[in-house]
Design a protein around this motif. Structure first.
Motif, PDB file in Angstrom:
ATOM      1  N   LEU A  41       8.972  60.773  59.760  1.00  0.00           N
ATOM      2  CA  LEU A  41      10.142  61.502  60.183  1.00  0.00           C
ATOM      3  C   LEU A  41       9.859  62.842  60.514  1.00  0.00           C
ATOM      4  O   LEU A  41       8.842  63.302  60.205  1.00  0.00           O
ATOM      5  CB  LEU A  41      11.300  61.780  59.200  1.00  0.00           C
ATOM      6  N   LYS A  42      10.049  63.373  61.706  1.00  0.00           N
ATOM      7  CA  LYS A  42      10.285  64.696  62.014  1.00  0.00           C
ATOM      8  C   LYS A  42      10.371  65.755  60.871  1.00  0.00           C
ATOM      9  O   LYS A  42      11.287  65.494  60.129  1.00  0.00           O
ATOM     10  CB  LYS A  42      11.034  65.082  63.117  1.00  0.00           C
ATOM     11  N   THR A  43       9.801  66.922  61.171  1.00  0.00           N
ATOM     12  CA  THR A  43      10.171  67.802  60.210  1.00  0.00           C
ATOM     13  C   THR A  43      11.188  68.616  60.558  1.00  0.00           C
ATOM     14  O   THR A  43      11.926  68.844  61.727  1.00  0.00           O
ATOM     15  CB  THR A  43       8.827  68.855  60.151  1.00  0.00           C
ATOM     16  N   SER A  44      11.841  69.330  59.512  1.00  0.00           N
ATOM     17  CA  SER A  44      13.232  70.304  59.761  1.00  0.00           C
ATOM     18  C   SER A  44      13.055  71.421  58.770  1.00  0.00           C
ATOM     19  O   SER A  44      12.491  71.411  57.661  1.00  0.00           O
ATOM     20  CB  SER A  44      14.369  69.333  59.289  1.00  0.00           C
ATOM     21  N   PRO A  73      19.383  69.384  54.391  1.00  0.00           N
ATOM     22  CA  PRO A  73      19.873  69.797  53.005  1.00  0.00           C
ATOM     23  C   PRO A  73      19.047  69.035  51.781  1.00  0.00           C
ATOM     24  O   PRO A  73      18.959  69.495  50.749  1.00  0.00           O
ATOM     25  CB  PRO A  73      21.154  69.566  53.027  1.00  0.00           C
ATOM     26  N   TYR A  74      18.418  67.860  52.500  1.00  0.00           N
ATOM     27  CA  TYR A  74      17.524  67.048  51.499  1.00  0.00           C
ATOM     28  C   TYR A  74      16.161  67.335  51.419  1.00  0.00           C
ATOM     29  O   TYR A  74      15.474  66.844  50.818  1.00  0.00           O
ATOM     30  CB  TYR A  74      17.975  65.595  52.130  1.00  0.00           C
ATOM     31  N   GLY A  75      15.440  68.138  52.274  1.00  0.00           N
ATOM     32  CA  GLY A  75      14.271  68.462  52.388  1.00  0.00           C
ATOM     33  C   GLY A  75      13.627  68.835  53.659  1.00  0.00           C
ATOM     34  O   GLY A  75      14.272  69.539  54.366  1.00  0.00           O
ATOM     35  N   LYS A  76      12.304  68.562  53.766  1.00  0.00           N
ATOM     36  CA  LYS A  76      11.591  69.316  54.893  1.00  0.00           C
ATOM     37  C   LYS A  76      11.588  68.554  56.117  1.00  0.00           C
ATOM     38  O   LYS A  76      11.038  68.878  57.029  1.00  0.00           O
ATOM     39  CB  LYS A  76       9.955  69.513  54.347  1.00  0.00           C
TER      40      LYS A  76
END
Length: 714
Positions: free
Chosen positions: A139-142, A146-149
């Motif tokens: 998955l792409k980073t964020s 609210p659930y993580g990176k």
């Protein structure tokens, strides 16, 4: 000297005879895990199924669903794009549900997140020959999720949106797995997750996000996982230990490696004991009736069908349901394009890849699965079994209400006698498949059965004495619905594809006789020809052809509970036939359904409301016949089905695996020792409630036709 040599030879012969006997002992009171089901995947080549002719599709669906008595179908979540069509999947699921009703549960796995949620921008692990890196294929980073990176919330939102799209298409999964093989760096569709987030996205965090997202749905599916590539090297445990198991409703894994260097699928198929150590470890520490363990995918990875894989699959399942405490097993391919499908190979016609004709290929592993799925239902339990013979592997299952036990015995050695001991139960049915020989062959049931070399034998035992056992109620949805009678909320009154005569029909004297036809007509090969008046009623009067509804409660009662009758029919001449259809016998509908059009030149499903079968107070009239009249020459009828029955318990089939509505067929009645006591027509032997009407002493008996075997009592 001669006498001494002869004695030695006799001793050797006796020893050899003893060596060819195997004792299989089952303890009905010693129960283990509850069965969720048996199934296979429909993840690729769906368009090949829907491209087949209608008659070939029917043959396929009957073979795949009725023939196997499946309880699980694994499909993919392919809604990575809104424009992606899932019509083929919907058609396959619909056909399965029509044949098996709600006993067929749907498991859905995602192969990849949408490309726009991945750094690579692609659903695939490789594009244009260029392999994406591990960090590109997650998955792409964020910086704000609210659930993580990583973009877990968007991934979870996509899952919820997908489930809504599938529901709109008629597919409501019972189980989902958020990622197929999260540890597999593949070239095809793939998204990678580590057990918990680090350099790439974490399965633990994604699971929490998906759980939270779909919990707002009206009827959310159960979530199973983590579904890794294999169970060797504690691979499953690495994921299972990292996640919060309250977010899982069950455990899932694949078998593409077994550990200890046993990583070749084809080799492991021939040596299933390679799986026992790793399966035992998982079965010991995970799984329960509330959180079942489901093996969701495995195949040989070979390019050709191998006869020995029939025993291989049966043995793998034996290891899984004994040492591995599996609750369910799903083979990888229910079907595959061309000849080499794991269970069924499919060729829609010439020109499809290497296909040279339209053909279905029933491969050896189909029969291995059938030895389990046809004779063990959801809600049954594994019971203790031991086998002391050479190269004999056994597993046994007991029905929820304790009246049936199915024992599967795999003989991987030379020909042997199988001596079955199932305390308090009697053998009533047996089927056998031999490597490079006959498959799914019915054999004489008994406590001693000859097992050819390299064969599978399934024996069904029954009893009426269940008081001493810890029995349960059968599942709310009947674990077995006779596919010849019940299509979900529908009931088959008669399907001439499964008949051999026009039994049940009579006509007014002025009309021609109703005949059974076998000349193929637009894909339908068996039907009845029903001659009608062929002239105006003012000139000819009302002339009726009458069809007597089969005299069985499971068929008659739904006419007062269902909403419509659907007739598959067509005109017998060059113009459409306008047909009046009503009820007759015991009482009569208040009026006909006038002017039903049976088209010329094609088959049509004509629906007739059943509202007139109930009077103004809601009480049933109770017609025993269906009446047809027309001023046209007549009609062909291929099938009569009652629909809109709402899954009423009145139309449930018998729970045993062998019940069928074949009251007009030739039958034989046996005692539980296999002695033939009577032969004749099945309907003559049974009362309307299914008990035996013959002049025999009180007790339990077996009634057999070519289509079914049922137990009955006097």
């Amino acid at each position: 000297m001669f006498k001494k040599s002869l004695t030695a030879a006799s001793v050797a012969l006796a020893a050899a005879s003893l060596a060819t006997a195997a004792n299989i002992t089952v303890d009905p009171a010693s129960t283990a895990q509850k069965i969720v089901g048996f199934g296979a995947g429909a993840a690729y080549y769906q368009s090949w199924i829907t491209a087949m002719s209608s008659s070939m599709q029917k043959d396929f669906y009957d073979t795949a669903f009725n023939g196997l008595n499946l309880s699980l179908l694994r499909i993919g979540n392919w809604k990575q794009e809104d424009s992606k069509s899932i019509a083929d999947d919907a058609a396959i699921v619909k056909a399965g549900k029509e044949r098996l009703g709600n006993r067929l549960k749907i498991e859905m796995s995602s192969w990849s997140a949408p490309g726009n949620l991945k750094p690579s921008g692609s659903v695939n692990g490789s594009d244009n020959g260029q392999k994406h890196s591990k960090s590109e294929n997650t998955l792409k980073t964020s910086s704000s999720d609210p659930y993580g990176k990583f973009v877990y919330s968007e991934f979870a939102g996509w899952w919820k949106k997908s489930l809504q799209a599938y529901a709109a298409a008629g597919i409501t999964p019972d189980y989902i797995s958020l990622q197929n093989e999260p540890d597999m760096e593949a070239e095809y569709e793939e998204t990678l997750f580590d057990p918990t987030e680090g350099e790439i996205a974490g399965y633990k965090q994604a699971l929490q996000a998906v759980r939270d997202s779909i919990s707002t749905l009206a009827n959310p599916p159960k979530i199973i996982g983590p579904e890794p590539l294999g169970i060797g090297y504690s691979n499953f445990e690495k994921y299972a230990k990292a996640l919060d198991d309250k977010n899982l409703d069950g455990y899932a894994y694949h078998l593409y490696h077994a550990g200890d260097g046993n990583d070749n699928s084809g080799t492991n198929y021939l040596n299933p004991e390679n799986f026992r150590k790793a399966m035992t470890a998982i079965g010991k520490n995970y799984g329960s009736d509330n959180k079942p363990i489901i093996m969701t995918e495995f195949c040989t990875m070979e390019n050709a069908v191998r006869e020995q894989d029939m025993l291989g699959l049966a043995h793998i399942m034996q290891v899984g349901f004994t040492s591995g405490k599996l609750n369910a097993y799903i083979a990888w391919e229910l079907f595959w394009g061309e000849q080499n499908g794991q269970l069924i190979g499919v060729c829609p016609g010439e020109g499809w890849s290497s296909c040279t004709e339209a053909k279905l290929y029933i491969n050896p592993e189909y029969h291995a699965m059938r030895h389990y799925s046809k004779f063990v239902n959801p809600g049954w339990r594994v019971v203790s079994s031991t086998a002391d013979g050479s190269d004999i592997y056994a597993v046994a299952f007991r029905s929820a209400d304790c009246d049936s036990i199915s024992v599967i015995a795999i003989n991987k050695g030379s020909a042997q006698n199988l001596n079955f001991s199932v305390n308090g139960y009697n053998p009533v049915y047996a089927v056998q498949s031999t490597e490079s020989g006959e498959k799914s062959k019915t054999v004489t049931a008994g406590a001693i059965i000859d097992a050819p070399a390299k064969s599978i034998t399934t024996v069904v035992f029954t009893t009426s004495n269940t008081a001493a056992l810890q029995c349960e109620d059968s599942p709310i949805d009947d674990p077995y619905i006779d596919p010849n009678q019940n299509f979900g909320d529908s009931l088959v009154i008669v399907d001439y594809a499964n008949e051999t005569s026009a039994a049940g029909w009579k006509s007014d004297e002025t009309l021609g006789k109703v005949t059974f036809e076998t000349t193929a007509l637009d894909g339908i090969s068996k039907y009845v020809k029903v001659p009608l008046a062929g002239c105006a009623q003012d000139d000819c009067g009302y002339q009726h052809a009458l069809f007597t509804i089969p005299d069985a409660p499971a068929v008659k009662e739904p006419l007062t509970k269902c909403t419509d009758l659907v007739f598959t029919m067509r005109s017998i001449d060059a113009e459409d036939a306008s047909v009046n259809i009503g009820g007759a016998g015991g009482s009569t509908w208040s009026n006909y359904q006038y002017g039903n059009s049976a088209p010329a030149g094609s088959w049509a499903e004509v629906s007739v409301p059943l509202a007139n079968e109930i009077d103004s107070t809601g009480a049933p009239f109770g017609s025993t016949q269906l009446s047809f009249n027309s001023d046209n020459a007549g009609i062909y009828i291929a099938k009569i089905v009652a629909t809109g029955c709402g899954g009423s318990s009145a139309i449930k089939g018998m729970r045993t695996n062998f019940a069928a509505s074949d009251l007009n067929k030739e039958a034989k009645v046996f005692d539980l020792n296999g002695n033939l006591l009577w032969s004749g027509i099945k309907g003559q032997a049974l009362n309307a409630d299914g008990t035996l009407r013959l002049d025999l002493k009180k007790g339990m008996y077996i009634v057999k036709t070519n289509a079914s075997t049922v137990k009955t009592v006097k």
